[in-house]
Design a protein around this motif. Sequence first.
Motif, short mmCIF file in Angstrom:
data_model
loop_
_atom_site.label_atom_id
_atom_site.label_comp_id
_atom_site.label_asym_id
_atom_site.label_seq_id
_atom_site.Cartn_x
_atom_site.Cartn_y
_atom_site.Cartn_z
N GLN A 182 54.15 21.81 32.49
CA GLN A 182 53.59 23.17 32.47
C GLN A 182 52.10 23.15 32.16
O GLN A 182 51.31 23.85 32.80
CB GLN A 182 54.35 24.01 31.44
N TRP A 183 51.71 22.36 31.17
CA TRP A 183 50.32 22.29 30.74
C TRP A 183 49.44 21.68 31.84
O TRP A 183 48.35 22.18 32.13
CB TRP A 183 50.24 21.48 29.46
N LEU A 184 49.92 20.62 32.48
CA LEU A 184 49.15 19.97 33.53
C LEU A 184 49.00 20.89 34.74
O LEU A 184 47.93 20.93 35.37
CB LEU A 184 49.83 18.66 33.95
N SER A 185 50.04 21.63 35.08
CA SER A 185 49.95 22.57 36.21
C SER A 185 48.85 23.59 35.97
O SER A 185 48.07 23.91 36.87
CB SER A 185 51.29 23.27 36.41
N TRP A 186 48.77 24.09 34.74
CA TRP A 186 47.73 25.06 34.39
C TRP A 186 46.34 24.41 34.47
O TRP A 186 45.40 24.99 35.02
CB TRP A 186 47.98 25.61 32.98
N CYS A 187 46.21 23.21 33.92
CA CYS A 187 44.92 22.53 33.91
C CYS A 187 44.44 22.21 35.32
O CYS A 187 43.26 22.40 35.65
CB CYS A 187 45.00 21.24 33.09
N ARG A 188 45.34 21.73 36.17
CA ARG A 188 44.95 21.40 37.54
C ARG A 188 44.47 22.64 38.29
O ARG A 188 43.52 22.57 39.07
CB ARG A 188 46.13 20.76 38.28
N GLN A 189 45.10 23.75 38.02
CA GLN A 189 44.69 24.99 38.68
C GLN A 189 43.32 25.45 38.20
O GLN A 189 42.48 25.88 38.99
CB GLN A 189 45.73 26.08 38.41
N HIS A 190 43.07 25.33 36.89
CA HIS A 190 41.85 25.90 36.32
C HIS A 190 40.71 24.90 36.16
O HIS A 190 39.63 25.28 35.71
CB HIS A 190 42.18 26.56 34.98
N GLU A 270 53.17 29.60 22.18
CA GLU A 270 54.54 29.10 22.11
C GLU A 270 54.59 27.60 21.81
O GLU A 270 55.48 27.12 21.09
CB GLU A 270 55.26 29.40 23.42
N HIS A 271 53.62 26.86 22.35
CA HIS A 271 53.62 25.40 22.19
C HIS A 271 52.47 24.94 21.30
O HIS A 271 51.93 23.85 21.50
CB HIS A 271 53.52 24.73 23.56
#
Length: 335
Positions: A182-190, A270-271
């Motif tokens: 989840q965290w990597l998906s957000w980082c790759r997008q932004h 949450e995390h």
Amino acid sequence: SGYVARQTALAILESVPDKRAFQQLLTCVRFWAKQRGVYGQSHDFGYLGGAGWAICCALVCQIEQHQDLEQLLGAFFDIMSRWDCRVPVALNGRAHRQVQRNSAGLKVLLPVGRKLCANPNLTASAALQLQKEFRRGNRIFAKIQHSQADWKQIFSVSKFFERYFHYLQFDITASSEEIMFQWLSWCRQHLQGTAEMLETVGNCHLITRPWPVWLPFKDCEWHSAIAVFIALRVLPHTRNEPAGTRTVVDLREILVTLLERLCAWPLATEHLGEFDLYIRHTSQAEVKSWLTALEGGFPVKRAHRPTTQTQAAISLPEADSEDDMSRQSSSFEFQ
């Protein structure tokens, strides 16, 4: 979506006169793009992904019919190196105009929908790197035709970690595989647009070269860790500066803006305490040491250098060529 991907694949296959020749060409081009560091997803610094490269190969097969693999590969480099980037690469039957000069902004349209783009996040730095690699491939192929080079040179691995003296390293870590996903998906997008942000630094000309390969590594503190690198090359605004002048590159404002964007992750609360992002400048020697640990399967212990302290002084010797500039002897001194 999955539907668009399936329809795209079917449309591409239906557009080529010889499916076997197309598949052989695509296999070679994908391998070449990965070796040269220009293969990635559209959200990874704007490089072309699988669909984009497939469309380019299909177009070459349409233009150069009844050719063997060697001729098709040569045609690929010739056509793409001379493509007028004002005209999107497309398979819908419209005229494809080629000119003798390049301009940044190669766009590849999907053969489905209306003006859907295979690389919507294309960046100026990615477009520039694509142009360089197309021209390089075309030059080497011309030498191969005259027995002055061989195919190994076209498919040689890019010396990304040897060509530059300075890099920004982004370490993304998490306490579990699920949180990392989840965290990597957000980082790759932004992280999209990071290269362009860095190149806006005011007092010098900063050129970036993102490497679109995410490298998992063992971290001493985190269960999951992965890193990505952006190479930095600095050109002064003027050559009339006194000898010994050191250019100060202040990246603090840009990196703080980037951190604020990434830390807006909706699942951050949450995390809390279960993920992290570490951005640091690394020298070529440090990167080589890091890669040695990675190849040996050893945990990487990071020196704690505050991310916000990104003001650096870089000495800039004269360089006679672009290659000299990428190999310039210079040093970062964090203040």
